[in-house]
Design a protein around this motif. Structure first.
Motif, short mmCIF file in Angstrom:
data_model
loop_
_atom_site.label_atom_id
_atom_site.label_comp_id
_atom_site.label_asym_id
_atom_site.label_seq_id
_atom_site.Cartn_x
_atom_site.Cartn_y
_atom_site.Cartn_z
N LYS A 71 19.96 6.36 -27.80
CA LYS A 71 18.64 6.93 -27.48
C LYS A 71 17.73 6.94 -28.71
O LYS A 71 16.55 6.64 -28.63
CB LYS A 71 18.78 8.35 -26.92
N GLU A 124 16.55 3.45 -29.31
CA GLU A 124 15.58 3.05 -28.31
C GLU A 124 14.19 3.63 -28.63
O GLU A 124 13.18 2.92 -28.60
CB GLU A 124 16.04 3.51 -26.93
N LYS A 155 10.91 1.38 -29.88
CA LYS A 155 9.66 1.44 -29.12
C LYS A 155 8.51 1.84 -30.03
O LYS A 155 7.41 1.30 -29.92
CB LYS A 155 9.78 2.42 -27.95
N SER A 156 8.78 2.78 -30.90
CA SER A 156 7.74 3.27 -31.80
C SER A 156 7.36 2.24 -32.86
O SER A 156 6.19 1.95 -33.06
CB SER A 156 8.20 4.56 -32.48
N GLU A 192 7.52 -2.03 -31.09
CA GLU A 192 6.61 -2.28 -29.97
C GLU A 192 5.27 -1.54 -30.14
O GLU A 192 4.37 -1.72 -29.34
CB GLU A 192 7.28 -1.87 -28.66
N ILE A 214 4.42 1.47 -29.54
CA ILE A 214 4.07 2.32 -28.41
C ILE A 214 3.82 3.73 -28.92
O ILE A 214 4.62 4.26 -29.69
CB ILE A 214 5.21 2.32 -27.35
N GLU A 216 3.39 8.00 -24.90
CA GLU A 216 3.82 7.02 -23.91
C GLU A 216 5.34 6.86 -23.90
O GLU A 216 5.95 6.73 -22.83
CB GLU A 216 3.15 5.67 -24.21
N ILE A 217 5.96 6.90 -25.07
CA ILE A 217 7.43 6.85 -25.15
C ILE A 217 8.01 8.06 -24.43
O ILE A 217 8.96 7.93 -23.65
CB ILE A 217 7.90 6.82 -26.62
N ASP A 228 6.68 9.86 -22.05
CA ASP A 228 6.49 9.71 -20.61
C ASP A 228 7.48 8.72 -20.01
O ASP A 228 8.08 8.98 -18.96
CB ASP A 228 5.05 9.26 -20.30
N ASP A 229 7.68 7.58 -20.69
CA ASP A 229 8.61 6.55 -20.21
C ASP A 229 10.04 7.06 -20.12
O ASP A 229 10.77 6.73 -19.19
CB ASP A 229 8.61 5.33 -21.14
N MET A 230 10.43 7.85 -21.11
CA MET A 230 11.83 8.27 -21.21
C MET A 230 12.08 9.68 -20.65
O MET A 230 13.19 10.19 -20.73
CB MET A 230 12.28 8.20 -22.67
N ASN A 231 11.03 10.29 -20.12
CA ASN A 231 11.13 11.65 -19.57
C ASN A 231 11.66 12.65 -20.59
O ASN A 231 12.57 13.42 -20.32
CB ASN A 231 11.98 11.68 -18.30
#
Length: 182
Positions: free
Chosen positions: A130, A133, A137-138, A141, A143, A147-148, A150-153
């Motif tokens: 995790k 990941e 993403k940070s 990508e 992101i 947004e990260i 929100d995507d990963m809850n």
């Protein structure tokens, strides 16, 4: 510095606060010079490029949108400028009896950068799933944290904590020789 600090610093710089720019300069100039010098192997050119980055920030302060931390922005800008400088050099190697020496002189900084990239990749691969990941993403990508989350809850605070954890582990695995990168 935390993300909140970076947001405040950027806001002050955008409002024309020269003291904040000086603080940013005092905090990162030496580290940027060392980082650039790894690529270019030229201290004077490294200092000039580092100065160019701070000048660019000041001149374009109203238009700059930084999605990562200020530190990440500075080092990414440094990397991009180094790659541009190396591309612009386009040196040719003379064909003479000293060809092997010339090749060794040119290849060493590239090999060091490849080794550093491999060490960073290994450190990222060693992160918990995790954490890795969120970090990828940070940083890869680009992101935004919200947004990260929100995507990963997960909460934004959890995203920030995972990024901090990842950076600490990567820094720890690289050792003191590369501590200026983080």
């Amino acid at each position: 510095m935390t993300i909140t600090d970076d947001i405040l610093l950027l806001k002050l710089i955008k409002n024309g606060d020269e003291h904040t720019l000086k603080h940013l300069f005092d905090t990162y100039f030496v580290s940027l010079c060392r980082y650039i010098n790894v690529y270019l192997d030229n201290q004077v050119e490294a200092e000039e490029l580092a100065m160019d980055i701070f000048t660019y920030i000041w001149v374009n302060r109203e238009q700059i949108e930084i999605k990562l931390s200020l530190k990440a922005y500075l080092f990414q800008a440094a990397r991009n400028r180094c790659l541009n400088a190396l591309r612009d050099r386009k040196q040719t190697i003379p064909l003479n009896e000293n060809l092997n020496e010339t090749l060794q002189d040119k290849v060493y900084p590239v090999l060091e950068m490849e080794e550093l990239n491999n060490l960073i990749e290994e450190a990222i691969c060693a992160l918990p799933e995790k954490c890795r990941e969120v970090f990828l993403k940070s940083r890869q990508e680009n992101i935004p944290n919200q947004e990260i989350a929100d995507d990963m809850n997960i909460s934004v605070k959890t995203v920030e904590a995972q990024i901090t954890k990842a950076l600490k582990r990567i820094k720890s695995s690289l050792g003191e020789g590369y501590s200026y990168l983080f």
